[in-house]
Design a protein around this motif. Structure first.
Motif, PDB file in Angstrom:
ATOM      1  N   GLY A 135      71.031 -11.772  31.661  1.00 23.10           N
ATOM      2  CA  GLY A 135      70.594 -10.774  32.627  1.00 23.10           C
ATOM      3  C   GLY A 135      70.906 -11.096  34.066  1.00 23.10           C
ATOM      4  N   SER A 136      71.541 -12.236  34.356  1.00 21.72           N
ATOM      5  CA  SER A 136      71.732 -12.657  35.742  1.00 21.72           C
ATOM      6  C   SER A 136      72.694 -11.751  36.502  1.00 21.72           C
ATOM      7  CB  SER A 136      72.215 -14.109  35.783  1.00 21.72           C
ATOM      8  OG  SER A 136      73.438 -14.247  35.084  1.00 21.72           O
ATOM      9  N   ARG A 137      73.723 -11.235  35.812  1.00 28.42           N
ATOM     10  CA  ARG A 137      74.681 -10.380  36.527  1.00 28.42           C
ATOM     11  C   ARG A 137      74.047  -9.059  36.940  1.00 28.42           C
ATOM     12  NH1 ARG A 137      80.373 -10.955  33.074  1.00 28.42           N
ATOM     13  NH2 ARG A 137      80.581 -13.221  33.298  1.00 28.42           N
ATOM     14  N   VAL A 138      73.298  -8.456  36.008  1.00 28.56           N
ATOM     15  CA  VAL A 138      72.654  -7.192  36.331  1.00 28.56           C
ATOM     16  C   VAL A 138      71.646  -7.379  37.454  1.00 28.56           C
ATOM     17  CG1 VAL A 138      71.056  -5.435  35.468  1.00 28.56           C
ATOM     18  CG2 VAL A 138      72.993  -6.124  34.083  1.00 28.56           C
ATOM     19  N   LEU A 139      70.799  -8.411  37.345  1.00 29.00           N
ATOM     20  CA  LEU A 139      69.781  -8.633  38.370  1.00 29.00           C
ATOM     21  C   LEU A 139      70.433  -9.031  39.683  1.00 29.00           C
ATOM     22  CD1 LEU A 139      66.728  -8.459  38.586  1.00 29.00           C
ATOM     23  CD2 LEU A 139      66.659 -10.932  38.374  1.00 29.00           C
ATOM     24  N   GLY A 140      71.512  -9.797  39.620  1.00 26.81           N
ATOM     25  CA  GLY A 140      72.209 -10.161  40.847  1.00 26.81           C
ATOM     26  C   GLY A 140      72.719  -8.938  41.598  1.00 26.81           C
ATOM     27  N   MET A 141      73.094  -7.916  40.847  1.00 25.57           N
ATOM     28  CA  MET A 141      73.555  -6.680  41.464  1.00 25.57           C
ATOM     29  C   MET A 141      72.394  -5.841  41.966  1.00 25.57           C
ATOM     30  SD  MET A 141      75.772  -3.592  39.694  1.00 25.57           S
ATOM     31  CE  MET A 141      74.512  -3.324  38.419  1.00 25.57           C
ATOM     32  N   THR A 142      71.408  -5.580  41.093  1.00 26.13           N
ATOM     33  CA  THR A 142      70.345  -4.656  41.480  1.00 26.13           C
ATOM     34  C   THR A 142      69.389  -5.250  42.513  1.00 26.13           C
ATOM     35  OG1 THR A 142      68.980  -5.335  39.568  1.00 26.13           O
ATOM     36  CG2 THR A 142      70.419  -3.418  39.287  1.00 26.13           C
ATOM     37  N   SER A 143      69.292  -6.576  42.572  1.00 27.96           N
ATOM     38  CA  SER A 143      68.427  -7.186  43.573  1.00 27.96           C
ATOM     39  C   SER A 143      68.906  -6.880  44.985  1.00 27.96           C
ATOM     40  CB  SER A 143      68.365  -8.700  43.376  1.00 27.96           C
ATOM     41  OG  SER A 143      67.695  -9.031  42.197  1.00 27.96           O
ATOM     42  N   THR A 144      70.221  -6.728  45.154  1.00 31.88           N
ATOM     43  CA  THR A 144      70.748  -6.416  46.485  1.00 31.88           C
ATOM     44  C   THR A 144      70.376  -5.010  46.926  1.00 31.88           C
ATOM     45  OG1 THR A 144      72.880  -5.550  45.654  1.00 31.88           O
ATOM     46  CG2 THR A 144      72.717  -7.922  46.014  1.00 31.88           C
ATOM     47  N   TRP A 145      69.988  -4.171  45.961  1.00 31.15           N
ATOM     48  CA  TRP A 145      69.614  -2.789  46.300  1.00 31.15           C
ATOM     49  C   TRP A 145      68.239  -2.709  46.947  1.00 31.15           C
ATOM     50  CZ3 TRP A 145      71.001  -0.084  41.010  1.00 31.15           C
ATOM     51  CH2 TRP A 145      72.371  -0.262  40.764  1.00 31.15           C
ATOM     52  N   VAL A 146      67.432  -3.746  46.775  1.00 30.45           N
ATOM     53  CA  VAL A 146      66.074  -3.716  47.341  1.00 30.45           C
ATOM     54  C   VAL A 146      65.842  -4.844  48.327  1.00 30.45           C
ATOM     55  CG1 VAL A 146      65.032  -2.507  45.404  1.00 30.45           C
ATOM     56  CG2 VAL A 146      65.223  -4.992  45.318  1.00 30.45           C
ATOM     57  N   ALA A 147      66.886  -5.604  48.635  1.00 34.06           N
ATOM     58  CA  ALA A 147      66.716  -6.731  49.570  1.00 34.06           C
ATOM     59  C   ALA A 147      66.551  -6.204  50.985  1.00 34.06           C
ATOM     60  CB  ALA A 147      67.919  -7.659  49.493  1.00 34.06           C
ATOM     61  N   SER A 189      64.750  -2.691  35.044  1.00 34.12           N
ATOM     62  CA  SER A 189      64.663  -1.949  36.299  1.00 34.12           C
ATOM     63  C   SER A 189      63.526  -2.449  37.181  1.00 34.12           C
ATOM     64  CB  SER A 189      64.449  -0.456  36.001  1.00 34.12           C
ATOM     65  OG  SER A 189      65.498   0.064  35.214  1.00 34.12           O
ATOM     66  N   LEU A 190      62.423  -2.852  36.547  1.00 33.33           N
ATOM     67  CA  LEU A 190      61.271  -3.346  37.304  1.00 33.33           C
ATOM     68  C   LEU A 190      61.523  -4.723  37.898  1.00 33.33           C
ATOM     69  CD1 LEU A 190      58.235  -3.071  38.101  1.00 33.33           C
ATOM     70  CD2 LEU A 190      57.686  -4.088  35.862  1.00 33.33           C
ATOM     71  N   ALA A 191      62.336  -5.541  37.227  1.00 32.43           N
ATOM     72  CA  ALA A 191      62.493  -6.945  37.622  1.00 32.43           C
ATOM     73  C   ALA A 191      62.832  -7.139  39.103  1.00 32.43           C
ATOM     74  CB  ALA A 191      63.532  -7.624  36.732  1.00 32.43           C
ATOM     75  N   PRO A 192      63.840  -6.466  39.655  1.00 31.87           N
ATOM     76  CA  PRO A 192      64.141  -6.720  41.067  1.00 31.87           C
ATOM     77  C   PRO A 192      63.063  -6.208  42.006  1.00 31.87           C
ATOM     78  CG  PRO A 192      65.515  -4.946  40.226  1.00 31.87           C
ATOM     79  CD  PRO A 192      64.819  -5.547  39.046  1.00 31.87           C
ATOM     80  N   VAL A 193      62.374  -5.141  41.612  1.00 31.71           N
ATOM     81  CA  VAL A 193      61.292  -4.606  42.438  1.00 31.71           C
ATOM     82  C   VAL A 193      60.107  -5.569  42.438  1.00 31.71           C
ATOM     83  CG1 VAL A 193      59.691  -2.669  42.742  1.00 31.71           C
ATOM     84  CG2 VAL A 193      62.031  -2.249  41.947  1.00 31.71           C
ATOM     85  N   ALA A 194      59.719  -6.034  41.234  1.00 31.25           N
ATOM     86  CA  ALA A 194      58.602  -6.974  41.129  1.00 31.25           C
ATOM     87  C   ALA A 194      58.906  -8.272  41.863  1.00 31.25           C
ATOM     88  CB  ALA A 194      58.298  -7.249  39.661  1.00 31.25           C
ATOM     89  N   ALA A 195      60.179  -8.681  41.846  1.00 33.03           N
ATOM     90  CA  ALA A 195      60.547  -9.930  42.510  1.00 33.03           C
ATOM     91  C   ALA A 195      60.290  -9.876  44.011  1.00 33.03           C
ATOM     92  CB  ALA A 195      62.011 -10.257  42.240  1.00 33.03           C
ATOM     93  N   THR A 196      60.368  -8.689  44.607  1.00 29.70           N
ATOM     94  CA  THR A 196      60.130  -8.574  46.050  1.00 29.70           C
ATOM     95  C   THR A 196      58.679  -8.851  46.412  1.00 29.70           C
ATOM     96  OG1 THR A 196      59.630  -6.183  46.050  1.00 29.70           O
ATOM     97  CG2 THR A 196      61.961  -6.839  46.246  1.00 29.70           C
ATOM     98  N   VAL A 197      57.781  -8.782  45.431  1.00 31.98           N
ATOM     99  CA  VAL A 197      56.368  -9.085  45.689  1.00 31.98           C
ATOM    100  C   VAL A 197      55.940 -10.350  44.949  1.00 31.98           C
ATOM    101  CG1 VAL A 197      55.721  -6.727  46.262  1.00 31.98           C
ATOM    102  CG2 VAL A 197      55.632  -7.466  43.865  1.00 31.98           C
ATOM    103  N   GLY A 198      56.922 -11.139  44.522  1.00 34.05           N
ATOM    104  CA  GLY A 198      56.633 -12.456  43.980  1.00 34.05           C
ATOM    105  C   GLY A 198      56.321 -12.523  42.502  1.00 34.05           C
ATOM    106  N   VAL A 199      56.640 -11.463  41.746  1.00 34.23           N
ATOM    107  CA  VAL A 199      56.353 -11.444  40.316  1.00 34.23           C
ATOM    108  C   VAL A 199      57.670 -11.486  39.543  1.00 34.23           C
ATOM    109  CG1 VAL A 199      55.311 -10.163  38.407  1.00 34.23           C
ATOM    110  CG2 VAL A 199      54.244 -10.127  40.677  1.00 34.23           C
ATOM    111  N   ARG A 200      57.776 -12.430  38.602  1.00 28.78           N
ATOM    112  CA  ARG A 200      58.979 -12.550  37.784  1.00 28.78           C
ATOM    113  C   ARG A 200      58.804 -11.770  36.485  1.00 28.78           C
ATOM    114  NH1 ARG A 200      62.652 -16.261  39.374  1.00 28.78           N
ATOM    115  NH2 ARG A 200      62.040 -17.749  40.978  1.00 28.78           N
ATOM    116  N   VAL A 201      59.888 -11.150  36.037  1.00 31.13           N
ATOM    117  CA  VAL A 201      59.887 -10.341  34.825  1.00 31.13           C
ATOM    118  C   VAL A 201      60.926 -10.899  33.861  1.00 31.13           C
ATOM    119  CG1 VAL A 201      60.360  -8.053  33.856  1.00 31.13           C
ATOM    120  CG2 VAL A 201      59.087  -8.263  36.008  1.00 31.13           C
ATOM    121  N   THR A 202      60.527 -11.124  32.620  1.00 30.70           N
ATOM    122  CA  THR A 202      61.426 -11.673  31.608  1.00 30.70           C
ATOM    123  C   THR A 202      61.287 -10.897  30.303  1.00 30.70           C
ATOM    124  OG1 THR A 202      61.360 -13.919  32.520  1.00 30.70           O
ATOM    125  CG2 THR A 202      61.957 -13.715  30.202  1.00 30.70           C
ATOM    126  N   LEU A 203      62.422 -10.634  29.670  1.00 31.72           N
ATOM    127  CA  LEU A 203      62.478 -10.027  28.342  1.00 31.72           C
ATOM    128  C   LEU A 203      62.829 -11.104  27.327  1.00 31.72           C
ATOM    129  CD1 LEU A 203      64.540  -6.965  29.509  1.00 31.72           C
ATOM    130  CD2 LEU A 203      62.313  -6.753  28.397  1.00 31.72           C
TER     131      LEU A 203
END
Length: 282
Positions: free
Chosen positions: A270-282, A166-180
């Protein structure tokens, strides 16, 4: 890479120790942390043997103590000017079941494995925003597939997986990558720290009506760990993600891990999930 600093938690043994040494060999300045500095000799010896002792600093950090976390990270940034990555590796296991162990046992496991990760990540994020850095969190296939008698441990790892995804797309908007990073069975001292006493009969005796099921589970688990991945191989996957220009959201450390989670995840990287949720904060 020679001026990039990474903080790694839980480095006294196992994946954390191996990750610290391999990250230093890859060019990182490693701040290797642990709760008990009396257990640092193994890491120092491994770093010296690898010829990277000058690139590995050992500092105290207790992930369950926000004050300890804040003090350590502030000192790292003060001493080195920036923080470029955090590897959340510290954790503890627990074998048992709810009726016998109660809720307090689950709280203790969550404190280390879930809230400990949040403590370190929250303190690191302002520094990682400044550097365009990254957070890697070592979870487990037990964060994807619930496993018998690992209820508390899997619950904590599920929580970490959900939080970080859940944090990954939010952190990406401020330039931080999150990996599990998800290992399967790993041959390390962690196995000895999951709550199984040397005399397994002691554990079996207190399980009451669950004794036959636990006995079967322990037999199966012993077989799995007989073919476990080495801590070094698991650490190699962590450092590969640490070094990657485009790290995946979810990384498994072995084919065994990928096979284990495949029935649960149709989106293993994780690319499909992030590809979807990233559009929610773009």
């Amino acid at each position: 890479m020679t001026d990039k600093t990474v903080v790694i938690t839980g480095t006294s043994s196992g994946i954390g120790l191996e990750t610290a040494v391999r990250a230093a060999r890859s060019g990182w300045l490693v701040v290797a942390t642990m709760r008990d500095l009396g257990k640092a000799d193994a890491l120092r010896e491994a770093a010296a043997a690898a010829g990277v002792a000058e690139r590995v600093e050992v500092r105290r950090l207790d992930v369950t103590d926000p004050g300890s976390v804040a003090e350590c990270l502030a000192a790292v940034v003060a001493d080195h000017g920036a923080l470029h990555a955090l590897v959340n590796n510290a954790g503890s296991g627990h074998v048992g079941t709810l009726e016998i162990d109660g809720v307090d046992a689950a709280r203790r496991v969550m404190e280390v494995n879930f809230f400990g990760v949040l403590n370190t990540t929250a303190a690191a994020l302002p520094h990682l925003r400044a550097s365009g850095g990254r957070v890697l969190t070592v979870t487990s296939v037990g964060g994807v597939v619930g496993q018998p008698f690992n209820e508390a441990y899997c619950a904590a790892k599920f929580a970490v997986e959900g939080y970080m995804e859940s944090l990954a797309p939010v952190a990406a908007t401020v330039g931080v990558r999150v990996t599990l990073v998800e290992p399967a069975a790993v041959a390390s001292e962690f196995v000895a720290n999951v709550g199984i006493p040397e005399d397994r009969n002691e554990l079996l005796e207190r399980m009451g009506p669950y004794t036959p099921a636990l006995d079967a589970y322990l037999v199966r688990t012993a077989g799995a760990f007989a073919h476990a991945q080495s801590a070094g191989d698991a650490a190699a996957a962590v450092v590969e993600a640490l070094d990657s220009q485009e790290p995946a959201v979810r990384v498994q450390t072995s084919d065994a891990a990928r096979t284990f989670i495949a029935p649960k995840l149709a989106d293993p990287d994780g690319s499909r999930v992030l590809g979807m949720t990233s559009t929610w904060v773009a």
